[in-house]
Structure formats: structure tokens, C-alpha cells
Design a protein around this motif. Sequence first.
Motif, short mmCIF file in Angstrom:
data_model
loop_
_atom_site.label_atom_id
_atom_site.label_comp_id
_atom_site.label_asym_id
_atom_site.label_seq_id
_atom_site.Cartn_x
_atom_site.Cartn_y
_atom_site.Cartn_z
N UNK A 56 12.55 42.42 8.60
CA UNK A 56 12.51 42.07 10.10
C UNK A 56 13.78 42.17 11.05
N UNK A 57 13.33 42.15 12.12
CA UNK A 57 14.43 41.92 13.01
C UNK A 57 15.03 40.46 13.39
N UNK A 92 8.89 43.56 12.39
CA UNK A 92 8.76 42.94 10.84
C UNK A 92 7.73 43.77 10.17
N UNK A 93 7.94 43.73 8.68
CA UNK A 93 6.76 44.27 7.81
C UNK A 93 7.24 43.92 6.51
N UNK A 94 6.43 44.40 5.66
CA UNK A 94 6.55 44.60 4.09
C UNK A 94 5.89 45.81 3.64
N UNK A 95 6.46 46.07 2.28
CA UNK A 95 6.03 47.10 1.69
C UNK A 95 5.96 46.78 -0.09
N UNK A 96 4.95 47.38 -0.58
CA UNK A 96 4.93 47.07 -2.01
C UNK A 96 4.49 48.57 -2.74
N UNK A 97 4.87 48.87 -3.82
CA UNK A 97 4.50 50.10 -4.45
C UNK A 97 4.91 50.25 -5.97
N UNK A 98 4.27 50.97 -6.72
CA UNK A 98 4.59 51.21 -8.04
C UNK A 98 5.22 52.80 -7.77
#
Length: 218
Positions: A56-57, A92-98
Motif C-alpha cells: 500500500x501507499x 494498495x493491493x495483495x497477492x498470493x500464490x504457490x
Amino acid sequence: MNTMVKLKPQPHWFFLLIFGLFSYSVQSLRFELQSDQTKCISEDIRKNSMTVGNYSIINPNVHQPLPDSHTVSVRVGSLEGNIYHQSEYVQSGQFAFEAVENGDHMACFWVGHQKPQVTLTIDLDWRTGVAAKDWSNVAKKSHIDGMVRQLQILQEVASSIHDETIYLRKQEEEMELQNWTANTRTLWLCLLSLFVCMSVAGLQLWHLKTFFEKKKIL
């Protein structure tokens, strides 16, 4: 201007005091980003490890909303070219990964050209492995007490240590194979060089002997 930052895992809980740095990490940092500037954060992630991140900023004036022009673009991927997350002009944001491969994965942030030039402060919370699991939600959903929760975390850490040990052992075997291959090639190169030198010396002796015989010196 491009900038890359590679961080080492930071200690989390008391388990790292016992087990050392293993297959999970927490990266929480803030950095400044100017217009026309790109900054990349690198994280070494093992295959099949879960990764989550929030960015996020930071608003310097909490009493006023961020201007619409204060946005950042983000791309998260591996060095092999796999892109797991990409957003443009967000606050702002989010990430999720395998992860599907071993090695460095990068989260790159950049701000487009703006006049006048702006400087944004970005907050990034990047968690990998055991640290990527939200244990507080697990405890609430399962209605388990603190001791069982700690045991679950300990079991996850032990499992991660086991997987990391196997991974490191495979890497060691690969390095030993590479070293053996390099040593073998070096040996053959030395033998070839010795053969060439002996051949050249033999040809020189034969040439001198022939020359002296023609001159009837020998």
C-alpha cells in the motif's frame, strides 16, 4: 532508474531461535519510490511454498485521502518469466500464490511519469512458507486453545525444515555433480594439452633430426 533490493529473512517468533533460518520468511519494509523509478524486491522461494503479500501507499496526511494521481504499478513473478500478480495504477493491493519453481521471485514497483515529480512511500509485507499462514484465523475457526495452536505451528515448521533439508540435499548433490563434471573436463583438457605439447616436441625433434641428416651433420 532501476533498483533491486534483496532481503534476508527476518526472525519471527521464538522458533527461529531454535531452528535458525529455514524455509519461511517475513519481509516487512517501507521504501520510497519516485516518478519514472522502478524498485524490485527479491525473495528466494522454494517450490510449492505458499506466499502472500500486501502492499500500500503510505498516506503522509491521515486526515485527507490520497490524491488520485498517487498510484503505483506492481508486477510479481519469477526469474523464469512466470507472472503471479500484476496491477496498474493502484494505491494498495495483495497477492498470493504457490511457487511452481525454486529460486528468486521478484516484486517490482514503479511509478509512471508525473509532473511535478512525486515521491511515494510504499509499505510491503511479504510472507513465505509457514509465516504465510494466518494462524490467528485458524485458531478462531477451529476453536482451539493456545497450546494446540503452538503445536500446530511447530508441526508446520518441522515439516518445512524437513522439506528444506531435502531441497538443500538435492542442491548439494547437483553441486557435487557439477564439480565432478568440471574436474573431469579439466583433467581431460590437461591430458589433451600434454598430448599436444608432447606431439609438438616430437615433431620438432623429428624436424631437427631430418634437417641435420640432410646437412650430413649427423
